[in-house]
Design an enzyme around this catalytic site. Structure first.
Site, PDB file in Angstrom:
ATOM      1  CD  GLU A 271      47.081  27.390  36.001  1.00 45.84           C
ATOM      2  OE1 GLU A 271      46.234  28.239  36.331  1.00 45.84           O
ATOM      3  OE2 GLU A 271      46.777  26.245  35.651  1.00 45.84           O
ATOM      4  CG  HIS A 292      54.051  26.602  67.225  1.00 47.24           C
ATOM      5  ND1 HIS A 292      54.783  26.873  68.358  1.00 47.24           N
ATOM      6  CD2 HIS A 292      53.200  27.645  67.073  1.00 47.24           C
ATOM      7  CE1 HIS A 292      54.362  28.014  68.891  1.00 47.24           C
ATOM      8  NE2 HIS A 292      53.407  28.499  68.120  1.00 47.24           N
ATOM      9  CE  LYS A 403      41.706  21.478  31.935  1.00 40.92           C
ATOM     10  NZ  LYS A 403      41.297  22.880  32.014  1.00 40.92           N
TER      11      LYS A 403
HETATM   12  O1  LIG Z   1      37.467  26.729  34.069  1.00 41.91           O
HETATM   13  P1  LIG Z   1      38.006  25.542  33.420  1.00 41.91           P
HETATM   14  O2  LIG Z   1      38.120  25.701  31.937  1.00 41.91           O
HETATM   15  O3  LIG Z   1      37.258  24.295  33.792  1.00 41.91           O
HETATM   16  O4  LIG Z   1      39.482  25.364  33.918  1.00 41.91           O
HETATM   17  C1  LIG Z   1      39.801  25.077  35.247  1.00 41.91           C
HETATM   18  C2  LIG Z   1      41.285  25.105  35.410  1.00 41.91           C
HETATM   19  O5  LIG Z   1      41.808  24.220  34.426  1.00 41.91           O
HETATM   20  C3  LIG Z   1      43.215  24.168  34.226  1.00 41.91           C
HETATM   21  O6  LIG Z   1      43.803  23.460  35.235  1.00 41.91           O
HETATM   22  C4  LIG Z   1      43.793  25.529  34.050  1.00 41.91           C
HETATM   23  O7  LIG Z   1      45.183  25.455  33.977  1.00 41.91           O
HETATM   24  C5  LIG Z   1      43.369  26.417  35.171  1.00 41.91           C
HETATM   25  O8  LIG Z   1      43.892  27.707  34.974  1.00 41.91           O
HETATM   26  C6  LIG Z   1      41.878  26.494  35.196  1.00 41.91           C
HETATM   27  O9  LIG Z   1      41.480  27.378  36.192  1.00 41.91           O
END
Ligand SMILES: O=P(O)(O)OC[C@H]1O[C@H](O)[C@H](O)[C@@H](O)[C@@H]1O
Length: 430
Positions: A271, A292, A403
């Site tokens: 990331e 293995h 997201k």
């Molecule tokens: O902590 P939050 O805001 O719920 O985010 C949780 C995760 O969400 C996304 O996938 C981000 O790219 C991550 O870097 C992050 O750790």
């Protein structure tokens, strides 16, 4: 903790780097170090993560979790950086309190975990930096209902770790849940040394000061030369090898307790560095098991891999019993630890014999201090790599695209990314 770069030199492996190359790179490390130090001093977003060994208050974390008497289990509800750091710690260390992670929304797995626990003796730790992550909030609503159905006062057994705003914060305030703040300016994947990563470890009774002490020891080693800092040595060499086409990095600890560490490392590396067409794909492996299976590819497949082998030099041991079978006599009188070390060294040698660069990282022990060192060093290595590659280490726009698309699909807002889902091409074969 130490990092041995011997097997990345071109004197060991024809596809490695020369000492002159490393010395030239060291000038760039000095510039990058100056930039990193400035970022830390100015508390810039992301760079602040490297200040956590001194800015995290372990007493406040312990105090926040002390309200829960003698739990049997803790469930951390979070995803990505809000789960993997804590999981790395609690999976590596032994405790009488079982630590579980709801970091996925697989309905069968969630139901099976909730069915298996005595929820009246379980603490729930809901973690989300943004407070808006759909998977985390959905899982929390499910956990909350399961607790209520089991006659447990869920509000009494839940605490929340989140930022200044967001749905999770609103929910916590509405129900007057105890709140731990996430530190400003620290992306989730760099937050293991904060409330985000340490609360579950504190509930499990681990020595969170020792974790921070280990991290501080590596912080103190950051310097303007890769030859003086294990963290920078690793970051600089990984970068140099990526420049030479080693675009994959197989993280291969020889310790089952570090299996989750490889997952944490994968998020950190992918990331942070996967940007602008650049990056080094992290692969997760476990020694000796994957010797293995995957080692065939690492040694004889495309010449695009750096293999990182990690081990502890001290560990509890188990003797291998003597046997009267001649063919097995060589094992008797030896120990599993000796066998594991022999496998480790054989893997290194086999890679070098095929001109495949590899790095050795050694901790004294997989304990709180050793984990603090390892995690901090990998974070600093990643920040250095990002500077050398000139990418914006602390953002993740590609993940956020997905997201938004998922949220739009669920009716959680008007997101244009969701429209792309409807445009999917199909070429179905039945
Ligand atoms: O902590 P939050 O805001 O719920 O985010 C949780 C995760 O969400 C996304 O996938 C981000 O790219 C991550 O870097 C992050 O750790």
């Amino acid at each position: 903790m130490q990092v041995d770069l011997g097997n990345v030199l071109d004197t060991a492996s024809a596809h490695g780097v020369s000492r002159e190359t490393l010395e030239r790179l060291d000038g760039r490390v000095a510039d990058a170090h100056e930039r990193i130090e400035q970022g830390r001093e100015d508390n810039e977003h992301g760079y602040e993560a490297l200040n956590l060994p001194s800015t995290t208050d372990p007493d406040a974390i312990r105090e926040a979790v002390s309200r829960f008497d003698d739990p049997n289990a803790v469930i951390t509800v979070g995803i990505g950086g809000s789960a993997l750091g804590a999981a790395t710690l609690t999976d590596a260390l032994d405790s009488d309190v079982d630590a579980y992670y709801l970091d996925n929304v697989d309905p069968e797995a969630v139901a099976s975990l909730l069915d298996s626990l005595d929820l009246s003796q379980t603490v729930v730790n809901v973690v989300s930096r943004s407070g808006t992550t759909a998977e985390t909030l959905a899982n929390f609503l499910v956990v909350r209902e399961a607790m209520a159905d089991a006659g447990v006062d869920w509000a009494d057994r839940t605490f929340v770790t989140t930022g200044e705003e967001g749905n999770l914060r609103d929910l916590a305030e509405k129900h007057d849940l105890p709140l731990l703040p996430v530190p400003d300016g620290v992306p989730g994947r760099f937050s293991v040394l904060s409330t985000v990563g340490l609360a579950a470890a504190a509930i499990c009774g681990h020595d969170i000061e020792a974790i921070l002490d280990g991290a501080a020891a590596q912080e103190a080693r950051l310097s303007d030369s890769l030859f003086d800092s294990p963290a920078y040595a690793y970051g600089a060499v990984s970068f140099a090898l990526a420049e030479r086409g080693m675009l994959q990095n197989a993280m291969m600890p020889y310790a089952e307790s570090l299996e989750t560490f490889s997952e944490w490392f994968a998020q950190l590396w992918a990331e942070s560095l996967g940007k602008d067409g650049l990056g080094q794909t992290p692969l997760r492996a476990l020694g000796a098991t994957d010797q293995h299976s995957q080692l065939q590819l690492y040694r004889a497949g495309p010449r695009d891999k750096l293999v990182t082998l990690v081990r502890a030099t001290e560990r509890d041991d188990v003797a291998i019993p003597e046997t009267d079978l001649d063919g097995l006599a060589y094992l008797g009188g030896s120990s599993l630890s000796e066998l594991l070390d022999a496998e480790f060294e054989a893997t290194e040698a086999s890679l070098v014999a095929a001109d495949r660069p590899n790095v050795r990282i050694e901790l004294e022990r997989v304990d709180e201090y050793g984990l603090g060192e390892l995690l901090y060093a990998m974070e600093a290595a990643c920040v250095l790599y990002g500077e050398l590659a000139n990418v914006d280490t602390f953002v993740q726009p590609a993940v956020e695209w997905g997201k938004r698309a998922a949220r739009g699909l669920l009716g959680g807002g008007d997101f244009e990314e969701a429209d792309a889902v409807a445009d999917k091409e199909r070429l179905v074969v039945e």
